[in-house]
Design a protein around this motif. Structure first.
Motif, PDB file in Angstrom:
ATOM      1  N   GLU A 200      46.984  58.306  25.369  1.00 52.24           N
ATOM      2  CA  GLU A 200      46.943  59.295  26.445  1.00 52.24           C
ATOM      3  C   GLU A 200      45.625  60.062  26.427  1.00 52.24           C
ATOM      4  O   GLU A 200      45.027  60.313  27.476  1.00 52.24           O
ATOM      5  CB  GLU A 200      48.123  60.260  26.327  1.00 52.24           C
ATOM      6  N   VAL A 201      45.158  60.445  25.242  1.00 55.55           N
ATOM      7  CA  VAL A 201      43.873  61.145  25.119  1.00 55.55           C
ATOM      8  C   VAL A 201      42.746  60.238  25.596  1.00 55.55           C
ATOM      9  O   VAL A 201      41.853  60.672  26.331  1.00 55.55           O
ATOM     10  CB  VAL A 201      43.643  61.601  23.660  1.00 55.55           C
ATOM     11  N   ALA A 202      42.791  58.971  25.213  1.00 49.59           N
ATOM     12  CA  ALA A 202      41.747  58.033  25.634  1.00 49.59           C
ATOM     13  C   ALA A 202      41.763  57.842  27.148  1.00 49.59           C
ATOM     14  O   ALA A 202      40.701  57.741  27.780  1.00 49.59           O
ATOM     15  CB  ALA A 202      41.941  56.692  24.923  1.00 49.59           C
ATOM     16  N   ALA A 203      42.942  57.820  27.742  1.00 44.59           N
ATOM     17  CA  ALA A 203      43.035  57.664  29.202  1.00 44.59           C
ATOM     18  C   ALA A 203      42.430  58.874  29.913  1.00 44.59           C
ATOM     19  O   ALA A 203      41.704  58.721  30.900  1.00 44.59           O
ATOM     20  CB  ALA A 203      44.490  57.480  29.622  1.00 44.59           C
ATOM     21  N   LYS A 204      42.708  60.076  29.405  1.00 49.54           N
ATOM     22  CA  LYS A 204      42.125  61.281  30.004  1.00 49.54           C
ATOM     23  C   LYS A 204      40.604  61.255  29.906  1.00 49.54           C
ATOM     24  O   LYS A 204      39.904  61.619  30.850  1.00 49.54           O
ATOM     25  CB  LYS A 204      42.678  62.531  29.325  1.00 49.54           C
ATOM     26  N   ARG A 205      40.085  60.840  28.764  1.00 49.67           N
ATOM     27  CA  ARG A 205      38.633  60.763  28.598  1.00 49.67           C
ATOM     28  C   ARG A 205      38.047  59.685  29.508  1.00 49.67           C
ATOM     29  O   ARG A 205      36.947  59.837  30.034  1.00 49.67           O
ATOM     30  CB  ARG A 205      38.275  60.517  27.134  1.00 49.67           C
ATOM     31  N   GLY A 206      38.778  58.618  29.728  1.00 50.24           N
ATOM     32  CA  GLY A 206      38.326  57.574  30.640  1.00 50.24           C
ATOM     33  C   GLY A 206      38.242  58.073  32.072  1.00 50.24           C
ATOM     34  O   GLY A 206      37.312  57.736  32.808  1.00 50.24           O
ATOM     35  N   VAL A 207      39.219  58.903  32.464  1.00 50.40           N
ATOM     36  CA  VAL A 207      39.193  59.478  33.812  1.00 50.40           C
ATOM     37  C   VAL A 207      37.977  60.387  33.970  1.00 50.40           C
ATOM     38  O   VAL A 207      37.288  60.351  34.996  1.00 50.40           O
ATOM     39  CB  VAL A 207      40.508  60.239  34.105  1.00 50.40           C
ATOM     40  N   LEU A 208      37.699  61.201  32.954  1.00 57.27           N
ATOM     41  CA  LEU A 208      36.525  62.075  33.031  1.00 57.27           C
ATOM     42  C   LEU A 208      35.233  61.258  33.118  1.00 57.27           C
ATOM     43  O   LEU A 208      34.311  61.626  33.849  1.00 57.27           O
ATOM     44  CB  LEU A 208      36.479  63.019  31.830  1.00 57.27           C
ATOM     45  N   LEU A 209      35.167  60.158  32.401  1.00 61.42           N
ATOM     46  CA  LEU A 209      33.994  59.293  32.486  1.00 61.42           C
ATOM     47  C   LEU A 209      33.861  58.718  33.892  1.00 61.42           C
ATOM     48  O   LEU A 209      32.745  58.644  34.442  1.00 61.42           O
ATOM     49  CB  LEU A 209      34.076  58.166  31.457  1.00 61.42           C
ATOM     50  N   ALA A 210      34.966  58.340  34.502  1.00 60.67           N
ATOM     51  CA  ALA A 210      34.934  57.833  35.875  1.00 60.67           C
ATOM     52  C   ALA A 210      34.454  58.915  36.843  1.00 60.67           C
ATOM     53  O   ALA A 210      33.697  58.629  37.780  1.00 60.67           O
ATOM     54  CB  ALA A 210      36.321  57.330  36.286  1.00 60.67           C
ATOM     55  N   VAL A 211      34.862  60.166  36.610  1.00 56.95           N
ATOM     56  CA  VAL A 211      34.394  61.275  37.446  1.00 56.95           C
ATOM     57  C   VAL A 211      32.881  61.430  37.320  1.00 56.95           C
ATOM     58  O   VAL A 211      32.171  61.608  38.309  1.00 56.95           O
ATOM     59  CB  VAL A 211      35.128  62.589  37.076  1.00 56.95           C
ATOM     60  N   ILE A 212      32.379  61.350  36.098  1.00 52.66           N
ATOM     61  CA  ILE A 212      30.929  61.464  35.873  1.00 52.66           C
ATOM     62  C   ILE A 212      30.184  60.362  36.612  1.00 52.66           C
ATOM     63  O   ILE A 212      29.195  60.618  37.314  1.00 52.66           O
ATOM     64  CB  ILE A 212      30.614  61.419  34.361  1.00 52.66           C
ATOM     65  N   LEU A 213      30.647  59.140  36.475  1.00 51.67           N
ATOM     66  CA  LEU A 213      29.977  58.020  37.141  1.00 51.67           C
ATOM     67  C   LEU A 213      30.065  58.141  38.664  1.00 51.67           C
ATOM     68  O   LEU A 213      29.097  57.852  39.376  1.00 51.67           O
ATOM     69  CB  LEU A 213      30.575  56.695  36.670  1.00 51.67           C
ATOM     70  N   GLY A 214      31.220  58.565  39.157  1.00 57.33           N
ATOM     71  CA  GLY A 214      31.372  58.748  40.601  1.00 57.33           C
ATOM     72  C   GLY A 214      30.443  59.825  41.136  1.00 57.33           C
ATOM     73  O   GLY A 214      29.828  59.665  42.205  1.00 57.33           O
ATOM     74  N   CYS A 215      30.345  60.929  40.405  1.00 55.16           N
ATOM     75  CA  CYS A 215      29.448  62.008  40.839  1.00 55.16           C
ATOM     76  C   CYS A 215      27.990  61.562  40.813  1.00 55.16           C
ATOM     77  O   CYS A 215      27.213  61.912  41.710  1.00 55.16           O
ATOM     78  CB  CYS A 215      29.657  63.245  39.971  1.00 55.16           C
TER      79      CYS A 215
END
Length: 137
Positions: free
Chosen positions: A43-58
């Motif tokens: 679950e922690v890894a999934a949350k960090r993956g979502v944040l990484l996707a936000v960074i790349l999208g931005c």
């Protein structure tokens, strides 16, 4: 002093079965604990993956808005200089990316804390057995 060879094998089997059951229960309990903590870690890894996707999208939108600003159509509709509109939009997306990076850099909770604690206890117990093998504990 008693001789182990005089003990009938039938009397050794229940003791060996008891040890086998204890070891089996011990391993099963540890595997269940690892399974629970692996779920939390995922679950922690999934949350960090979502944040990484936000960074790349931005980052993508910063580039996209930079290109759109060159065209200048925004400036025509608002009567503002095209570069001001473009920089404002890019700055907003850059701010979102910086916030996501800060959130991503926060330290994650340690993985498998319960398993580590139990393994430390097990190691301490094994050390006491090594020091005093005749102890019933």
């Amino acid at each position: 002093m008693s001789d182990d060879s005089s003990t009938p094998p039938s009397q050794q089997d229940p003791q060996q079965e008891g040890w086998a059951a204890a070891v089996s229960g011990f391993v099963t309990a540890r595997l269940d604990l690892i399974k629970l903590e692996a779920r939390d870690a995922s679950e922690v890894a999934a949350k960090r993956g979502v944040l990484l996707a936000v960074i790349l999208g931005c980052a993508f939108f910063v580039w996209l808005l930079g290109v759109a600003g060159i065209v200048g159509w925004i400036s025509d509709s608002q009567s503002w200089p095209w570069y001001a509109v473009t920089l404002a939009a890019a700055g907003l997306h850059l701010l979102v990316a910086i916030i996501a990076v800060v959130l991503l850099k926060k330290p994650a909770p340690p993985s498998f804390p319960l398993t580590r604690a139990e393994l430390s206890k097990d190691q301490a117990w094994l050390e006491t057995l090594k020091k005093d093998p005749t102890s019933p504990n």
